[in-house]
Design an enzyme around this catalytic site. Structure first.
Site, mmCIF file in Angstrom:
data_model
loop_
_atom_site.group_PDB
_atom_site.id
_atom_site.type_symbol
_atom_site.label_atom_id
_atom_site.label_comp_id
_atom_site.label_asym_id
_atom_site.label_seq_id
_atom_site.Cartn_x
_atom_site.Cartn_y
_atom_site.Cartn_z
ATOM 1 N N CYS A 12 0.789 -1.237 0.000
ATOM 2 C CA CYS A 12 0.000 0.000 0.000
ATOM 3 C C CYS A 12 0.818 1.284 0.000
ATOM 4 O O CYS A 12 2.002 1.302 0.332
ATOM 5 C CB CYS A 12 -0.856 0.090 1.259
ATOM 6 S SG CYS A 12 -2.000 -1.234 1.427
ATOM 7 N N GLY A 38 1.089 0.265 -5.140
ATOM 8 C CA GLY A 38 -0.107 -0.572 -5.206
ATOM 9 C C GLY A 38 -0.944 -0.202 -6.410
ATOM 10 O O GLY A 38 -1.276 0.976 -6.580
ATOM 11 N N ASN A 113 -1.081 0.995 5.634
ATOM 12 C CA ASN A 113 0.013 0.364 4.904
ATOM 13 C C ASN A 113 0.756 -0.498 5.893
ATOM 14 O O ASN A 113 1.207 -0.017 6.933
ATOM 15 C CB ASN A 113 0.957 1.431 4.324
ATOM 16 C CG ASN A 113 2.148 0.801 3.612
ATOM 17 O OD1 ASN A 113 2.089 -0.337 3.180
ATOM 18 N ND2 ASN A 113 3.218 1.565 3.489
ATOM 19 N N GLY A 114 0.892 -1.794 5.540
ATOM 20 C CA GLY A 114 1.613 -2.698 6.427
ATOM 21 C C GLY A 114 0.889 -4.017 6.577
ATOM 22 O O GLY A 114 -0.037 -4.320 5.813
ATOM 23 N N TYR A 254 14.195 -1.390 -3.475
ATOM 24 C CA TYR A 254 13.312 -1.691 -4.588
ATOM 25 C C TYR A 254 12.002 -0.890 -4.626
ATOM 26 O O TYR A 254 11.581 -0.432 -5.670
ATOM 27 C CB TYR A 254 12.990 -3.188 -4.560
ATOM 28 C CG TYR A 254 11.962 -3.621 -5.545
ATOM 29 C CD1 TYR A 254 12.244 -3.587 -6.917
ATOM 30 C CD2 TYR A 254 10.711 -4.051 -5.125
ATOM 31 C CE1 TYR A 254 11.301 -3.982 -7.839
ATOM 32 C CE2 TYR A 254 9.756 -4.439 -6.048
ATOM 33 C CZ TYR A 254 10.054 -4.411 -7.400
ATOM 34 O OH TYR A 254 9.114 -4.788 -8.309
ATOM 35 N N SER A 295 14.064 -0.048 -11.822
ATOM 36 C CA SER A 295 14.501 0.082 -10.429
ATOM 37 C C SER A 295 16.003 -0.106 -10.235
ATOM 38 O O SER A 295 16.541 0.268 -9.198
ATOM 39 C CB SER A 295 13.717 -0.891 -9.551
ATOM 40 O OG SER A 295 13.856 -2.202 -10.051
ATOM 41 N N ASP A 357 21.127 -5.908 -11.176
ATOM 42 C CA ASP A 357 19.702 -5.929 -10.811
ATOM 43 C C ASP A 357 19.594 -5.672 -9.319
ATOM 44 O O ASP A 357 20.571 -5.817 -8.576
ATOM 45 C CB ASP A 357 19.080 -7.274 -11.188
ATOM 46 C CG ASP A 357 17.563 -7.163 -11.369
ATOM 47 O OD1 ASP A 357 16.983 -6.095 -11.054
ATOM 48 O OD2 ASP A 357 16.951 -8.142 -11.823
ATOM 49 N N ASP A 358 18.414 -5.286 -8.857
ATOM 50 C CA ASP A 358 18.303 -4.918 -7.444
ATOM 51 C C ASP A 358 18.132 -6.113 -6.528
ATOM 52 O O ASP A 358 18.535 -6.082 -5.381
ATOM 53 C CB ASP A 358 17.173 -3.893 -7.241
ATOM 54 C CG ASP A 358 15.904 -4.317 -7.911
ATOM 55 O OD1 ASP A 358 15.445 -5.458 -7.712
ATOM 56 O OD2 ASP A 358 15.364 -3.504 -8.682
#
Lengths: 488, 488, 488, 488
Positions: A12, A38, A113-114, A254, A295, A357-358
């Site tokens: 979120c 999201g 969020n969480g 990320y 990213s 790449d991340d």
């Protein structure tokens, strides 16, 4: 959309504002910058001081508010909004936030969020006491807890409730006449406060949401804090003092936007530094350095800069991959049809390529990228990951809650390299990650104020409902280490 | 979508395939990679050897084919497809291509990238002779011309017709049993041929559309050529030999995908070289180099590399700006609400910033970018453009056909700098642009085989219907030069 | 849709089935025949014995299930469904039924036709005790009551709860393994039981929903009954024995489908008899008799038959008036533009016309009809109403809960005639209405087992939350009568 | 929608208006009343004296204009509109009318009701001469013909073209500054003229479209006429004088609205008279008479009145059957699930029932109705058809152009009765049909000014393109009769 490549999904993004005309429109722009957190649903609740107004639906923000009239209906000087990621099974509109609860003694809207670690237990207890839930979401638990204590008054009831929920959470609540924000005792999810020129306060998951509406950054919300914003201004309170900063390191690696500043650290800069440190830990002899868009571009340019090789655009990402896109059949996929990423033949052909790449989750994308680059003529492909091996699930809001899908949970680096098909594979160390991010507020906090449990299994909180299943997923060695750690 | 920032819009992308099962699905993927060439409409016509099947509509490809059943209906081993940009006034479905014309002696589908310079004249003549047009589009003219000569046979009629139309064009035609491609005598629009492992031939606007379906590049279509693909394979013919390569330089500067290879030149490499040469022509003393995402990142990294400054991510572009997005009001815009681009405060703050962009059309975006960077703390902002000043309209398929909107047509570089508000402003020279691209096939062709008329007014063809209006738009000096040139 | 003409709206239709493969599809057909009872929303919940599955949305049934995949997802042998009328203010999806509540000890779905008279009071009490409501609807109250008593077991808790709610209600509940139906102590809303050839039981608001799926009528649900259907078959229980039949007379007059049989009376036959008795009470000398389509055609043909005049089609109703229809402006309306009804000039011109209608609410439609007939050449227009003057609001599920909009509450018959502009106006008497319907089950029940409160103010239940407001709406005379009646 | 029950579909309805503000809105209402003539597509073109504006799409009128802004865009004082029925194969938007053709010398919009018998031949000729068609529709032919003669001027070119097309047609054309109507030499399709109070003229397929906008009926358009309406008023011209009235009898039997008046005959009255004459020709001893709603109710009430039996509502039709409705599976259909029609058990049970229908096409609905009535308890079911057996196809605009699907083309009345399962079956004679309609304008015209070819094969025009196929479909006897007739 990262979802499709990665299997890593943030749950979120939240945004709230109090004291600004066009509050819902500003919320809309704020959510727009948080859309990466999201894409499954979006909603806004506004207050005009008397009543609360709501619109929410499944889909991207621009889809949910495709009819501008919907936004215009959300009148008032205060609003909260939410963008949501949700697994397909529970993707009903009932789960799209903010939730709006109407009571005879005043309405309450709630965005979250969480992820809670004791949600199952709490919900069962509440149901046995008569509670009727309207969604599958953890979020709703808070309001039921509050209503159980409501006779003590709203704020006391909220404080008591915040001490009953465990895990990672950043809550926004909107009432007729105030906006409330609360953060978990470890500050696992980011949440910051800004202010408009007219004095209106803003609370958001990331600072990019402040920037878009030209709000000045005020401060990050700190673990355990309860922020109350009303006509008298901003009031900083707390519901607990037993706190310890442990912000999710994946936000830096990320999730967060490169332009966001979290606890004093610009995300792009942290990523670039991860790339530089990766070059120090794992220098590779090659011709060019490329990143996996979008990213990993910061880390790749850091690597290139540190190692002194040209930074090139060796992979490009389509801007037009939509949810409704017709996916290639398996047969076509095997023939190399990839809709999202393309290798740039004229750049990589005949070159020894370092691709940064991340992270690696399931590894399928990495495998595709390596093949794609070789097909485009790369003579060598070295895969360098700007974070440590992702071995342990997240229980605080990232959509990886089983170990089954984590490649690094089951294979050694050399086994992974072989499966992926790279000429070499290397990861950043946990120590370098912590140093690269270098959270200034960390103080004496373990792991430099970060949650790095995904890499070392060291969770900052008890796991409650998840504990049993998690233990079962560990191998003998890991179980021993887990117990050892618990004993300390 | 470039349209909103730039005011520069390519009119189309085309794709055709013959001899492959799932022809329409492969066409879909091909068009997917060409989506940047047109976002207003999309369509596919397929042939199963007996009948032609069609689906087309306004909107992005993924919207037009949101129902996968639509694609499945397009059976057969051959197909052509089209993505379209169109100005809002004419954005009716009647103008979405490919057009499908049904005749008692056999159906014909037609897709077109480019713009004719004698369309008005031809259409009027045809109407006076009884023709009934169904669209506003130039494209339809070709089929009416063909039908006027049809008694001579289809291919002879087509050749005759191709000699009647003037301007820039890349046509694809699909009949029951063959695929035909034709390119204008200057090769202004790109068109290339590829081949699948099974022998099926593919024709597409850019090589990125070959790559996605794993087709091997065969050759670029050359000016004046008529390519016929049927069950006997590929047959290369021509309808004229009076040809001279003059491919549109804006394809390299801005339109084409960085991974496409046009006449032997990888677009990313050409852009990077433009950046390097820009650094040679206009070195600036600063702290960091940033690009305007996405089209200017290659040039910016080239500039940074050549000048030896760090290449940073100072601007980021939202991935989620949709057509339906609710635009900020003027008031909000003035308060700095920008939905597409954001400055990265943590990167640019306190820095002297070189920002590289690919071109300036109206200049409004440049002005916003400079302000955005200063608001984010940049101490100096130097704007460097990796192409020459855009002074003259395009009549071959880019949506700039009046001079009124071209900033550089009316102001000096210094005037532009002041209006934009940059600390310095500089452009690449035409000579460097030509050298940076360096088309290998160019041979003795003027301007290195490129159309650079946008920068110097030197059009490779007569302007026909546009001549009078164009002349009127020139100032005295320019008119004299134009006449001078015409005399030569 | 009656809504637009009448201002009379039924709140709902319910349908349930247990023990049939394709339960959700059969529910869909059942709801289809009940669509006249509610056009604002529709939904179905099914059970496969393990889990409950749900789909619901705003709009007509065919819109809600426009994608057949939605219906296919609703697997299992049992299902309940609902069609809903709702006032615009509360027309959110949260209010569309059936509601599905998920508990750790088993899910419950709930559908409701009717209206509670003590809902406000109950909701306030429940909220004060911690309840969180998810809708504005009365319906949800029942589940909160049940959960308060859940430790006593589900059926005991349900019985206790049914004794706490007052007013008119027909409830359907679906659990994993059973279907439950309950009717209020006065049987105000209709509810009947049927059986398929395979033994599966069906419960529905009207018998037309049995007919469409070829189910045999078994019996009407009786006041106070609790019907439980599970794998052991049908079990008839009751939650109270303090009952008295008082079925809503408007079901016969206006709401129910003409082919439905309620408590033994075919609706068409009842209406025809109302027409016949109207002719006896109010014979008029005229040339032809016409009805207002569709609900008044039965009564009109009865009138014509009894009085011996030709029954003609003097008004016709468009089949194509959709919700989205562009309504005429006031100016156009005054010029006589009516989208729903048209007078048949060739039938009424030069004739003395008796027009039979079922009821008058606001009277605006009657006024339009009279004008329309005169404009089409009728020399006289006599308006005869096949029910008594509608003077008192309904609190049991018809959308007329204030007296303000009821023409007959404020004017005498002669005043109404003048305002409407008819040559004569007459209503059926309450006595004749009762005799025309002639409910066989009525026994000694007052008003022949009917609720005729709309005509005489004699409500079969206390009004609870509505009492105060209702009393205020009465004039002095009516208040005296009300008190008088209460004393008895 | 008759389409689904009957297999009988009218191809179109047209409406035009000149000289009224809100022309497009009035056209919308006019089309609304003509919706029964076509439900597959709708469109309006308006003129403001300078330009023509267009909107059209597939679907019902209310769907096509669901966004009121679309209607508002159609500014001006003149407009034409069209509702269309189309078989699914050709149901592309390209075929939705009015067509709008843009020419450098002035735009033309065209709407058409009817069907040409020489369309294939004309189209082939036109294509060989260079014409490019944009639709599959016959309608477009007229504009190509006009453009071939355009140098002679528009009206002369139109007149010449109208003499080249054969069959049944009612055309409306709209130019910048005038509205034109033309009717075929037999007046097979209805077309009438009305006038608003402000003097504006209206042309429409049926008078119900005049009534809704309060326009006064002026006259029917006569065969061979060319009506021109412009700022100077109404001008009646003709393109041929070789005319003979033969209006389609199915308009009276089935298609037209009961309130329309065609050539002086109110459709309801004609149907009622068909019912009365049916009773005279085929009196049946029974208890009640019922009609098949909606189109047969007039005839049924006429039958009941003539024979002196009660007219009852024995079948009811759902108002809510939408195109998107989920159809019962074959299995369910066999179990008796019918979505459109329901028998009224309480009316027909235990009764000997006469059911009057307007026509039999394939007979499947008749069979279902008989079964439905018996299932509901009817002891006898007598099926009486208020028109003669439908044996021969229509080539003038009804969607029955092959004999294969016509039950009466292949079976005797007794064979039909057995297959349908009725206790008796009888049809109205052709003579009685003609007398029942009794067209006052007929004069000496054969068949009373009606086309009754569907019943006796006597077509009023040559069949051209259809002749060969039609002859093949006849049996030996019929072929002999056909030749005999041709010889006369």
């Amino acid at each position: 959309m990262p979802a499709e490549i990665k299997g890593l999904n943030e749950e979120c993004g939240v945004f709230g504002i109090f004291g600004a005309p066009d509050a819902s429109q500003l919320t809309y722009y704020g959510l727009h910058t948080l859309q990466h957190r999201g894409q499954e649903g979006a909603g806004i609740v506004s207050s005009d001081g008397e009543k609360l107004y709501q619109h929410r639906d499944r889909g991207l923000l621009a889809t949910v508010f495709a009819d501008p009239a919907e936004l215009k209906r959300l009148v008032g000087d205060a609003a909260i909004g939410h963008v949501r990621y949700g697994t397909s099974g529970h993707n009903s509109i009932a789960n799209v936030q903010p939730f709006l609860f109407r009571f005879h003694d005043g309405d309450v809207a709630l965005a979250h969020n969480g992820n809670l670690t004791n949600a199952v237990t709490l919900r069962r207890q509440l149901e046995d006491e008569g509670a009727v839930f309207q969604s599958d979401s953890d979020t709703e638990i808070l309001i039921h807890l509050i209503r159980q204590h409501i006779k003590e008054g709203f704020i006391p009831a909220l404080k008591k409730s915040l001490n009953q929920v465990h895990g990672g959470f950043a809550y926004l609540l909107l009432q007729r006449d105030r906006l409330i924000a609360a953060l978990d005792p470890n500050g696992i999810r980011p949440l910051c406060i800004g202010q408009l020129a007219n004095g209106a306060y803003v609370v958001a998951s990331e600072t990019c949401a402040l920037d878009i509406i030209n709000a000045k950054f005020v401060r990050d919300v700190q673990p355990g804090e309860l922020i109350i914003i009303d006509q008298n201004g901003l009031h900083i309170d707390h519901y607990t003092t037993d706190t310890q900063l442990a912000i999710c390191s994946m936000e830096y690696i990320y999730f967060a936007r490169p332009d966001s500043i979290i606890h004093g650290v610009t995300v792009h800069n942290a990523r670039k530094e991860m790339g530089r440190r990766l070059a120090q830990e794992h220098p590779v002899d090659a011709d060019i350095v490329i990143g996996v868009p979008n990213s990993s571009l910061s880390a790749a340019s850091g690597y290139a800069e540190a190692i002194g090789l040209p930074y090139e655009m060796g992979l490009i990402k389509s801007q037009y991959v939509a949810r409704t896109f017709i996916q290639p059949t398996q047969a076509l996929r095997e023939r190399g049809v990839h809709l999202k990423l393309s290798a740039v033949r004229g750049v990589v052909s005949g070159k020894r390529v370092i691709v940064v790449d991340d992270s690696i989750v399931r590894g399928t994308t990495s495998k595709q990228i390596v093949k794609m680059l070789r097909d485009a003529g790369a003579t060598e492909v070295h895969l360098l990951i700007a974070s440590p091996p992702f071995k342990f699930p997240c229980f605080y809001g990232i959509d990886v809650s089983t170990r089954a899908e984590l490649l690094a949970a089951h294979y050694s680096v050399e086994e992974m390299r072989q499966w992926i098909g790279a000429d070499s594979l290397a990861f950043l160390s946990v120590e370098s990650l912590i140093k690269a991010i270098n959270v200034p507020d960390a103080g004496e906090a373990p792991s430099g104020g970060l949650t790095v449990a995904y890499f070392n299994g060291d969770y900052p909180t008890p796991l409650y409902d998840y504990e049993a299943g998690y233990l079962k997923s560990l191998n003998a060695q890991e179980q021993r280490e887990r117990k050892e750690r618990a004993r300390q």
